[in-house]
Design a protein around this motif. Sequence first.
Motif, short mmCIF file in Angstrom:
data_model
loop_
_atom_site.label_atom_id
_atom_site.label_comp_id
_atom_site.label_asym_id
_atom_site.label_seq_id
_atom_site.Cartn_x
_atom_site.Cartn_y
_atom_site.Cartn_z
N ARG A 78 0.85 -1.21 0.00
CA ARG A 78 0.00 0.00 0.00
C ARG A 78 0.88 1.25 0.00
NH1 ARG A 78 -2.51 -2.85 4.09
NH2 ARG A 78 -2.01 -1.29 5.68
N ALA A 79 1.93 1.21 0.81
CA ALA A 79 2.81 2.38 0.86
C ALA A 79 3.50 2.58 -0.49
CB ALA A 79 3.84 2.21 1.97
N LEU A 80 3.88 1.49 -1.14
CA LEU A 80 4.48 1.62 -2.48
C LEU A 80 3.50 2.28 -3.43
CD1 LEU A 80 6.37 -1.79 -2.97
CD2 LEU A 80 7.41 0.50 -2.96
N ASN A 81 2.24 1.85 -3.36
CA ASN A 81 1.23 2.46 -4.24
C ASN A 81 1.15 3.96 -4.02
OD1 ASN A 81 0.44 0.19 -5.62
ND2 ASN A 81 -1.11 -0.38 -4.11
N VAL A 82 1.21 4.36 -2.76
CA VAL A 82 1.17 5.81 -2.48
C VAL A 82 2.40 6.49 -3.06
CG1 VAL A 82 1.29 7.53 -0.62
CG2 VAL A 82 -0.27 5.59 -0.42
N LEU A 83 3.55 5.87 -2.91
CA LEU A 83 4.78 6.49 -3.43
C LEU A 83 4.74 6.56 -4.96
CD1 LEU A 83 7.36 4.87 -0.98
CD2 LEU A 83 6.55 7.23 -0.99
N TYR A 84 4.09 5.59 -5.60
CA TYR A 84 3.97 5.65 -7.07
C TYR A 84 3.08 6.83 -7.48
CZ TYR A 84 5.55 0.74 -6.99
OH TYR A 84 6.23 -0.42 -6.76
N VAL A 85 1.92 6.93 -6.81
CA VAL A 85 0.99 7.99 -7.27
C VAL A 85 1.49 9.38 -6.89
CG1 VAL A 85 -1.07 6.52 -7.30
CG2 VAL A 85 -0.57 7.84 -5.26
N TRP A 86 2.37 9.45 -5.91
CA TRP A 86 2.96 10.75 -5.56
C TRP A 86 4.29 10.96 -6.30
CZ3 TRP A 86 1.14 14.72 -2.37
CH2 TRP A 86 -0.04 14.45 -1.69
#
Length: 271
Positions: A78-86
Amino acid sequence: MMDNIKSWLEEGTIDVFLGYKEVEGHPLPWCFTRERLDEVDDLVLSPARYSLEKIANHLAEREPGIRIGMLARDCNQRALNVLYVWNQLKREQILTVDVNCCPSRLKDHADCSYLEPSEVGPYKKEVGIDNHLRLEDVESYEPEEGLYRWMYEFQKCIKCYGCRNICPVCFCKECSLDNEELVRAGPLIPDVPIFHLVRAVHMAGRCVDCGLCEDACPMDIPLRLLYQKVSRIVLNLFDYKTGTSADQPPLSILGDRVTLEPKPIQPASGK
Ligand code: SF4
Ligand code: SF4
Ligand code: SF4
């Protein structure tokens, strides 16, 4: 798994692999490389939890073309997904080896028994917020009582920055919590409640409920509940579930721009 990781390193599919290695009885975050391939045999899955994606982010900052493999539990994903979208990491530069904490901990989003808070004493139960409560329980306090209880919790803060430093989605180069216009420098105790409210606002559309901040907090402040509240607001207003969406986050504090429209408010039935 070890053989796969070794092959990826040898063949250059990845440049480093982030996992854990036991050092003097403690599993520590470890960067495995092709130069020390044998170390991969020491990789432990263990119950260790750390924001490996934060290390990945730092590595990518230094070396933008780097390809990184890493162990990833559900919260890491989930944290990776956030880092991708940011736009902090590129999907194509990360290769994950997905691991489960254990089946019972995967019932629901971050329903992870590893996060079980420690026992809460009677005084904190009476005047503060029990870390074991559900968000619904906290929301059921009358506003005045809720405020009083939160203020009790915030006043315990010693401004150690542990919550920010461990957080996988606190990636800002200049942190508002170091900005003297918002948080006075010097005094050990931060102004209450501004320190916590600034961080809470910043967690809108970012917090993935991994619980690492609360684990790290030496003052036992129920930070997960605070950020769960923020995430609930984002979900209700924008229909945006942080960490599982590939969409742009609804609020971009860095650019002060809104990228999603709030959901239209439905009229109450019968009116
Ligand atoms: S999100 Fe807020 S608290 Fe976190 S690093 Fe950025 S400015 Fe600091
Ligand atoms: S739970 Fe805490 S550490 Fe984890 S993403 Fe949210 S704010 Fe960051
Ligand atoms: S980890 Fe806890 S005590 Fe330290 S700054 Fe964060 S809230 Fe305050």
